[in-house]
Motif scaffolding. Structure first.
Motif, mmCIF file in Angstrom:
data_model
loop_
_atom_site.group_PDB
_atom_site.id
_atom_site.type_symbol
_atom_site.label_atom_id
_atom_site.label_comp_id
_atom_site.label_asym_id
_atom_site.label_seq_id
_atom_site.Cartn_x
_atom_site.Cartn_y
_atom_site.Cartn_z
ATOM 1 N N TRP A 185 1.330 2.666 -3.332
ATOM 2 C CA TRP A 185 0.149 3.127 -4.055
ATOM 3 C C TRP A 185 0.096 4.647 -4.001
ATOM 4 C CZ3 TRP A 185 -2.892 1.070 -7.468
ATOM 5 C CH2 TRP A 185 -4.106 1.664 -7.755
ATOM 6 N N SER A 195 -0.521 12.532 -7.875
ATOM 7 C CA SER A 195 0.112 11.278 -8.313
ATOM 8 C C SER A 195 -0.908 10.355 -8.982
ATOM 9 C CB SER A 195 0.756 10.580 -7.114
ATOM 10 O OG SER A 195 -0.215 10.312 -6.117
ATOM 11 N N ARG A 196 -2.132 10.292 -8.446
ATOM 12 C CA ARG A 196 -3.137 9.424 -9.066
ATOM 13 C C ARG A 196 -3.535 9.938 -10.441
ATOM 14 N NH1 ARG A 196 -7.131 7.632 -4.038
ATOM 15 N NH2 ARG A 196 -5.468 6.786 -2.735
ATOM 16 N N ARG A 247 0.814 -1.206 0.000
ATOM 17 C CA ARG A 247 0.000 0.000 0.000
ATOM 18 C C ARG A 247 0.850 1.260 0.000
ATOM 19 N NH1 ARG A 247 -5.118 1.338 0.804
ATOM 20 N NH2 ARG A 247 -5.610 3.332 1.775
ATOM 21 N N ARG A 248 2.100 1.161 0.562
ATOM 22 C CA ARG A 248 2.919 2.368 0.620
ATOM 23 C C ARG A 248 3.387 2.800 -0.747
ATOM 24 N NH1 ARG A 248 8.615 1.220 1.367
ATOM 25 N NH2 ARG A 248 9.031 -1.009 1.181
ATOM 26 N N ASP A 283 -0.899 8.288 -3.341
ATOM 27 C CA ASP A 283 -1.815 8.700 -2.278
ATOM 28 C C ASP A 283 -2.312 10.121 -2.440
ATOM 29 O OD1 ASP A 283 -3.205 8.064 0.055
ATOM 30 O OD2 ASP A 283 -1.731 9.089 1.296
ATOM 31 N N THR A 284 -1.852 10.827 -3.471
ATOM 32 C CA THR A 284 -2.295 12.202 -3.667
ATOM 33 C C THR A 284 -3.068 12.310 -4.971
ATOM 34 O OG1 THR A 284 -0.267 12.805 -4.844
ATOM 35 C CG2 THR A 284 -0.258 13.028 -2.435
#
Length: 448
Positions: free
Chosen positions: A5, A11-12, A2-3, A7-8
């Motif tokens: 993945w 970034s997504r 998950r780290r 998270d902002t």
């Protein structure tokens, strides 16, 4: 997992853009290549049909004894031409769609070929059972006898490696991604400002106003956010002033009760009444101190935190307590001197009261000031580590009323530290003892 993945929002968005552009980039290149190959094949077939018809007409226009020579002269490139008395092309058993398309175009350009025994075929492949995909053989029968025979090398598909197209479209895709990244950063900037403002809300007892600027939607959100902060502050101020007034007014009837208890002289209940009055007065004093602490009027200034902790330590040592301090010679911070002195005094007093001694360690970490206060007491249960910060909360098993205090010391300490943008947390030590970990920024904005 998950780290890794994103998270902002930024970034997504970049990941979605890269995946989307990558998939559509490959599909567009494939579609472009297929369309280009089809257009080139069609152009080659039309050009071949035109050359075959024109060569056939040129050969048949000459006398018979000159036809073979001129046929050889017209050969060149992918086409070889021969004149012969018999046809050199054998029809294939299975009809090839490409050969059928070529035959149709030849007939469309020269309809007389239908009646002249036109044969379009492909030679058998070397060492295989199929036909050679790179060769075509065509024989056209002359009306007066004899055949014009063609051997054609097939030209199919686009020439070149296509690297230029790939680099060109990839450069365009990278440009779109770069512009998208800049746009996402610009669009998410108000969110970062709101997040920072929310973290700074009431740090220093003042609301952090968000600048009302940018697009209309952002301006509306900023005005609503600022109005929400002002309404919350008014609500807190009204509640604080009301509680402070009630606490202050309760001291008058308490004084009357104390005078009436004194008139009872030797009544056996007098000591118990006076003990209850003392406790009630202590609670009111602590409440007033706590409520006044929420209405901070002390100015922010620079001072030496090492010297402040040294002063607190000396006061406890003079009172007969065991307190040690490990700190740098000087560590200047910006804050409210008296408020922080009260917060650290409460934490150290808590340690010496329940842990018999206090060990204080001061250091600077990553732009913040860290103060660790350890004691050797019994500690407190894990589920009460946060509950003890609530007002008037006391742990009966180890921090009973008989040991003193009304349950506001830790509450005041956390309120003061959070008012400076810091915080305090409690952790049990092994094999026993309690640790108060304090974090305070080196400086807070004096305008707050």
């Amino acid at each position: 997992m998950r780290r890794f993945w994103p998270d902002t929002i930024q970034s997504r968005t970049i990941i979605v853009l890269l995946l989307g552009l990558g998939v559509f980039h490959v599909l567009s290149l494939w579609t472009y290549q297929v369309g280009l190959r089809s257009e080139i094949d069609l152009t080659n077939e039309n050009r071949l049909a035109e050359r075959l018809v024109s060569i056939k007409r040129a050969v048949l226009a000459l006398p018979v004894d000159e036809r073979d020579g001129i046929a050889h002269s017209l050969s060149g490139g992918p086409i070889e031409v021969h004149w012969s008395a018999v046809g050199l092309t054998a029809p294939n058993a299975d009809e090839d769609p490409a050969l059928a398309a070529l035959r149709n175009r030849l007939v469309a350009m020269a309809p007389e070929l239908v009646s002249q025994g036109l044969i379009v075929a492909a030679p058998r492949a070397m060492g295989g059972s199929g036909v050679d995909p790179h060769q075509i053989q065509v024989s056209i029968k002359a009306a007066a006898g004899g055949w014009v025979n063609f051997s054609v090398t097939r030209l199919s598909g686009p020439h070149g490696t296509g690297h230029g197209i790939f680099f060109s479209t990839t450069l365009m895709a990278l440009g779109v991604v770069l512009v998208s990244i800049l746009m996402v950063r610009w669009l998410t900037r108000p969110l970062r400002i709101f997040g920072e403002a929310a973290r700074q809300t009431f740090v220093g007892n003042r609301a952090a106003e968000v600048p009302v600027e940018g697009p209309r939607e952002v301006r509306d959100l900023a005005e609503a956010f600022n109005d929400m902060q002002r309404r919350i502050k008014r609500l807190i101020d009204d509640r604080t002033q009301t509680l402070a007034a009630v606490s202050h007014d309760l001291k008058t009837p308490l004084t009357r009760l104390r005078l009436r208890a004194a008139e009872l002289n030797d009544h056996p209940s007098v000591p118990e009444i006076e003990a209850d009055l003392d406790e009630m007065e202590a609670m009111l004093d602590a409440s007033l101190m706590f409520l006044r602490g929420e209405q901070v009027s002390e100015p922010v200034r620079d001072f030496d935190l090492s010297a402040l902790l040294e002063t607190i330590k000396d006061d406890f040592v003079d009172a007969g307590q065991i307190v040690t301090l490990v700190a740098p010679p000087r560590l200047r911070i910006r804050g409210r001197h008296l408020s922080l002195k009260r917060a650290f005094t409460n934490l150290i007093w808590n340690a010496v009261r329940y842990g018999k001694q206090a060990s204080i360690t001061l250091e600077e970490k990553h732009g913040d000031v860290s103060v660790v206060i350890d004691d050797d007491g019994p500690g407190i249960s894990q589920d009460q580590l946060e509950a003890v910060f609530a007002p008037f909360t006391r742990i009966e098993t180890s921090r009973s009323r008989e040991t003193g205090g009304v349950g506001l010391g830790l509450t005041i300490a956390r309120t003061v530290l959070r008012g400076h943008g810091g915080d305090v947390e409690l952790h049990n030590r092994l094999p026993h003892g309690l640790r108060a970990s304090v974090r305070v920024p080196v400086g807070i904005d004096s305008c707050r």
